[in-house]
Design an enzyme around this catalytic site. Structure first.
Site, PDB file in Angstrom:
ATOM      1  CE  LYS A  22      -3.562  -0.664   1.691  1.00 61.56           C
ATOM      2  NZ  LYS A  22      -4.561  -0.670   3.415  1.00 61.56           N
ATOM      3  NE  ARG A  92      -6.935   2.175   4.944  1.00 59.32           N
ATOM      4  CZ  ARG A  92      -6.811   2.027   3.122  1.00 59.32           C
ATOM      5  NH1 ARG A  92      -6.623   3.383   2.631  1.00 59.32           N
ATOM      6  NH2 ARG A  92      -8.672   1.119   3.161  1.00 59.32           N
ATOM      7  N   GLY A 101      -6.942 -10.215   6.921  1.00 56.12           N
ATOM      8  CA  GLY A 101      -6.723 -11.311   8.456  1.00 56.12           C
ATOM      9  C   GLY A 101      -5.938 -10.484   9.058  1.00 56.12           C
ATOM     10  CG  MET A 103      -6.308  -3.437  12.637  1.00 56.88           C
ATOM     11  SD  MET A 103      -5.072  -2.143  13.320  1.00 56.88           S
ATOM     12  CE  MET A 103      -5.223  -0.868  12.169  1.00 56.88           C
ATOM     13  NE  ARG A 336      -5.543  -4.071  -2.478  1.00 55.86           N
ATOM     14  CZ  ARG A 336      -6.886  -4.923  -1.784  1.00 55.86           C
ATOM     15  NH1 ARG A 336      -5.393  -4.841  -0.464  1.00 55.86           N
ATOM     16  NH2 ARG A 336      -7.453  -4.713  -1.318  1.00 55.86           N
ATOM     17  CG  HIS A 455      -5.033 -43.917   3.213  1.00 59.88           C
ATOM     18  ND1 HIS A 455      -5.306 -44.542   2.731  1.00 59.88           N
ATOM     19  CD2 HIS A 455      -3.913 -45.025   1.744  1.00 59.88           C
ATOM     20  CE1 HIS A 455      -5.843 -45.069   1.905  1.00 59.88           C
ATOM     21  NE2 HIS A 455      -5.197 -45.368   1.094  1.00 59.88           N
ATOM     22  NE  ARG A 617       7.148 -47.082  -3.478  1.00 57.44           N
ATOM     23  CZ  ARG A 617       6.192 -46.569  -2.374  1.00 57.44           C
ATOM     24  NH1 ARG A 617       7.459 -45.503  -2.015  1.00 57.44           N
ATOM     25  NH2 ARG A 617       5.286 -46.396  -1.852  1.00 57.44           N
ATOM     26  CB  SER A 764      13.297 -40.882  -7.206  1.00 57.72           C
ATOM     27  OG  SER A 764      12.146 -40.637  -7.040  1.00 57.72           O
ATOM     28  CG  ASN A 768       5.880 -38.033   0.592  1.00 57.99           C
ATOM     29  OD1 ASN A 768       5.877 -36.853   0.809  1.00 57.99           O
ATOM     30  ND2 ASN A 768       5.276 -38.622   0.254  1.00 57.99           N
ATOM     31  CG  ASP A 769       9.091 -42.663   3.858  1.00 60.41           C
ATOM     32  OD1 ASP A 769       8.682 -42.639   4.664  1.00 60.41           O
ATOM     33  OD2 ASP A 769       8.728 -43.131   2.611  1.00 60.41           O
ATOM     34  CB  CYS A 831       7.987 -39.276  -6.843  1.00 63.00           C
ATOM     35  SG  CYS A 831       9.122 -40.893  -5.319  1.00 63.00           S
ATOM     36  CE1 TYR A 851      10.731 -38.018 -11.396  1.00 59.02           C
ATOM     37  CE2 TYR A 851      13.138 -38.551 -12.369  1.00 59.02           C
ATOM     38  CZ  TYR A 851      12.140 -38.749 -12.040  1.00 59.02           C
ATOM     39  OH  TYR A 851      12.646 -39.889 -10.643  1.00 59.02           O
TER      40      TYR A 851
END
Ligand code: PEP
Ligand code: MG
Length: 874
Positions: A22, A92, A101, A103, A336, A455, A617, A764, A768-769, A831, A851
């Site tokens: 702003k 502002r 969210g 002020m 904006r 899952h 896999r 790859s 996650n793990d 992956c 990739y």
């Protein structure tokens, strides 16, 4: 001395990090010579300093604020707090990225019991003066002192009733004076002090409130969802007031230079005559379309349109503007780049290219990659959503909007959908692979437990089904088919709605609108594909998901989780037999029964891929995930295996592990039961050779061994694979090539990647793990305590959704470097679920992976994010 405060003319649009969006735009507009009320910006660095000083504004910053205020007084020829003609300001917030969210606004700051009288005399309009003061008290109490709005609304309603009027505008000056008295009384009662009369105190309190709001829970959640760092801070803009509520030649409004829902070119917006900012938003009076201004105040309209066009030309993007007209004089309060739907973003970007204003590169950079979710999934009807009652919020595990009747078991969900055509929401403590058909039949899935890689989350994303996971607030009794949430009790058949994009849960059915992919989408994607360096594959394990991913632009499969193929009703008894076998012979017999299914699946997958590559896999999950829990299933299995149900139960119990995710899973299964890897190799090779012969596709199978931690471990499984692959080739008279690689998902593998690359033709990264084991956080449960970490600012985002570049990322960089040193042409990708997250994709580009692989519906996001990373690299 550091500069903490900038007058508008001292800044420009490039100073967004320091002045906030702003502030930077107000500076830019001031420099363009547009009619902007004077003012100044307190920098985002002042906000960071406020937190550093233990939530105090330093004397130096205060001095600079009051010095700037002095300049403003001179410019306006008015004094702050003056008894006869006071300077009034608005305060502002304005962060670098616009952030709902926090002020928002306080208007009319500077009024008190004395100056309001002077203001009344000076304007000759006591009603207006008292109205301004009572609004100020209300706003200040609400946003600065965090007093509930309801106290003031109650008093206002009471007064209107006692006066027999409907609208605020019908109250007289005396009524408003009385209202002010009552407002101040309630303020004193609730806050234990008089309403602050010193305008300087009012101002400093307001500035502090803006800084504080940077860290309120809503802002923290918004930042996390939008990858906004917590240390950016917000700026504060202090601007002299102009009044839209001074009569019929005054007014206020908001407008966009193009339609933010559709992207259609042409001014779009609304305004209210004789009103102040919040009246437009509050919806008490119905605003007029902006084009009506041409009739009401033609000169203002002409000037407004001229400036709006100039602003769009200047910023070369659709503008969202706020303006006020004070007695026939037009002022701009803000401009904006306007927020827009994904569909509008596509159209606007393409139109701007066609109008010669931006390049295709800029068009690609302008689309927020994450927003593509909106295009590919249903969303809630905007009107319906406005009336929806939110009853809870949990993790936004899989995007889209869903509404339907609640069912507590996969079987009942499936039956309700298939037999009665009902729209269904499946509510579960957590889902398991056996729920797959019920999940398919559902519009949406809600789970009490589980994180972003649980899952339910992974499978729902793959299917493109809305899912909200990890809703710990729910009290559920699955047996009794009932749960409570947000003070309501829900039974089977009751209706709820889920927003998988925000994680919100609503009572009742909110109508949804189907996804629409316009022609502009194709243009943007084609540009993106021509710019990106990273290839984009998909995680898929059914032909239907594969075909869908290919339609969305996937260049192959980066991860086919073979275990997902074993859960269908016909197959699961066979894998159970395999697991419960005592001898290798028994296991081989059970596996022989599975072989035709697995091979058939691979053939169907290769066909759906039409020659594109697939990484298969090998079996990965802990075996106990397959064991039966239902007594009927146990009995059937016992019969099939010539055992008693008790014996079956005992064998199942023996499979129990205290730490299954670190237990007997991944390549450890193939080390203990090589026959599993043998069967899977035969299935892959036979399928590939047959599809190649039948369809002529040039297939080179990629076989991936999961959860490897040592070169010798990989070598052990690889030898089995090579032996069987060569055997199949000889049997079939084929010379098919194949590649064997591994997942890097254990920290030890990342550290020893140089050695592992001696055996692996590709890596790859199973992030996650890798995240789970690097943090030591359970991927299924971390959501429960991560919220406290966000609150304490220890971590800012869910490392399972957004790659932790400093920790996990270091392991990836190291593994990539050492892997390449051993095998310069090694192919590398990712992956884990991060493959579809834009910031993680940018990291993969930076590290030089080949990739990313992600769930089908995220393929377009990854394509766009990869292009943006490549363009930003330039
Ligand atoms: C991973 O761990 O990142 C991965 C892709 O494998 P899975 O999610 O199947 O464990
Ligand atoms: Mg894994």
């Amino acid at each position: 001395m550091k500069k903490w405060v900038y007058e508008f003319h001292e800044g420009n649009a490039d100073m967004r990090p320091l002045l906030g969006g702003k502030g930077a735009n107000l500076a830019e507009m001031t420099n363009l010579g547009l009619p902007i009320p004077n003012g100044f910006t307190v920098t985002t660095e002042a906000c960071t300093d406020y937190y550093k000083q233990g939530k105090q504004i330093s004397q130096e910053i205060q001095d600079q604020i009051f010095a700037a205020l002095g300049v403003l007084e001179q410019q306006r020829g008015k004094k702050f707090g003056d008894e006869s003609d006071p300077l009034l300001v608005s305060v502002r917030s304005g962060a670098r990225a616009s952030m709902p969210g926090m002020m928002d606004t306080i208007l009319n700051l500077g009024l008190n019991d004395v100056s309001v009288e002077g203001f009344a005399r000076k304007t000759g309009n006591p009603r207006f003066a008292y109205d301004s003061y009572r609004r100020f008290i209300q706003m200040f109490s609400d946003v600065v002192m965090e007093m509930s709005k309801s106290f003031f609304e109650g008093i206002l309603t009471e007064l209107k009733e006692s006066r027999g009027v409907k609208y605020d505008t019908e109250l007289t000056a005396d009524d408003l004076k009385e209202l002010i008295g009552r407002y101040k009384a309630i303020y004193k009662e609730k806050m234990g002090a008089e309403f602050p009369q010193d305008p300087k105190v009012q101002l400093m309190e307001a500035v502090k409130a803006v800084f504080r709001s940077w860290d309120n829970p809503r802002a923290i959640v918004y930042r996390r969802m939008n990858d906004i760092p917590g240390d950016w801070g917000t700026a504060v803009n202090v601007q002299s007031m102009v009044f839209g509520n001074m009569g019929d030649t005054s007014g206020t409004g908001v407008a966009f230079t193009r339609n933010p829902s559709t992207g259609e070119k042409g001014i779009f917006g609304e305004y209210l005559i004789n009103a102040q900012g919040e009246d437009v938003v509050a919806g008490i009076r119905t605003p007029q379309p902006i084009t009506r201004l041409a009739e009401d105040l033609p000169e203002c309209y002409a000037q407004f349109m001229d400036i709006a066009n100039r602003l769009e030309d200047h910023y070369r993007d659709m503008q969202d503007m706020e303006f006020t007209i004070q007695e026939g004089n037009l002022f701009f309060l803000q401009t904006r780049n306007g927020k827009r739907t994904a569909a509008a973003a596509m159209k606007i970007a393409c139109d701007l290219v066609d109008e010669g204003r931006i390049t295709p590169e800029e068009a690609v950079l302008r689309i927020e990659a994450k927003s593509l979710d909106q295009l590919l999934h249903p969303t809630f009807d905007a009107y319906g959503l406005k009336n929806g009652e939110e009853i809870g919020q949990a993790l936004p595990a899989s995007p889209g909007a869903a509404a339907g009747k609640i069912y507590f078991t996969a079987e009942e969900a499936k039956a309700a959908h298939e037999e009665r055509g009902e729209k269904v929401i499946l509510v579960r403590l957590e889902t398991s692979p056996e729920d797959i058909e019920g999940m398919h039949a559902s519009e949406g899935i809600l789970t009490v437990r589980g994180g972003m890689t649980s899952h339910a989350a992974v499978v729902a994303r793959g299917m493109g089904t809305c899912c909200v996971s990890g809703c710990g607030e729910i009290q559920i009794d699955e047996e009794a088919k009932v749960f409570t949430l947000g003070g309501y009790t829900f039974h089977e058949g009751d209706e709820i709605s889920l927003d998988g994009t925000t994680g919100k849960i609503y009572k009742g059915m909110i109508p949804t609108v189907d996804a629409s992919v316009s022609g502009d989408f194709g243009r943007i994607m084609a540009w993106a594909d021509s710019f990106r360096k990273l290839r984009v594959r998909t995680n898929a394990d059914t032909p239907a998901d594969t075909a869908n991913a290919v339609r969305l632009g996937a260049e192959g499969i980066g991860l086919c989780r073979t275990e997902h193929m074993f859960f269908e009703p016909e197959r699961i008894p066979k894998i159970r037999k395999m697991i419960l076998s005592d001898t290798a012979e028994q296991r081989e017999a059970a596996l022989a029964e599975l072989l035709p299914f697995q091979k058939g699946d691979f053939k169907a997958m290769y066909e759906a891929l039409e020659g594109r590559p697939m990484t298969v896999r090998y079996l990965d999950p802990p075996l106990h995930e397959f064991v039966p829990t239902d007594p009927a299933d146990i009995e059937a299995l016992a019969k099939d295996m010539g055992m008693t149900p008790e014996e079956v139960q005992q064998k199942c119990d023996e499979l129990h592990e205290f730490n299954p995710m670190m237990g007997h899973r991944g390549c450890r299964l193939a080390v203990t039961y090589p026959e599993i890897a043998r069967m899977q190799t035969r299935a892959v090779m036979e399928a590939a050779i047959e599809v190649k012969a039948e369809k002529g596709y040039d297939i080179v199978p990629e076989i991936m061994i999961p959860l490897v931690g040592d070169r010798k471990e990989l070598k052990f499984v690889k030898d089995i694979v090579v032996e069987v692959a060569e055997q199949v080739k000889a049997e079939k008279g084929s010379d098919m090539q194949y590649h064997i690689g591994t997942m890097i998902e254990i920290p030890r593998a990342a550290l020893l990647a140089g050695e592992i690359a001696e055996e692996a033709e590709f890596f790859s990264f199973g992030t996650n793990d890798l995240t789970q084991m690097t943090f030591g956080f359970s991927r299924d449960d971390a959501g429960k305590f991560l919220t406290s970490y966000y609150g304490a600012k220890i971590y800012e985002s869910d490392p399972f959704a957004r790659l932790d570049q400093s920790g996990v990322g270091q392991l990836i960089e190291l593994a990539a470097k050492n892997g390449r040193a051993t095998r310069p042409d090694i192919k590398m990708g990712i992956c884990g679920e991060h493959g579809g997250d834009p910031s993680s994709v940018a990291f993969c580009h930076k590290v030089g992976l080949n990739y990313v692989s992600c769930s089908p519906f995220r393929v377009p996001i990854a394509r766009l994010a990869a292009a943006q990373a490549a363009l930003e690299d330039k």
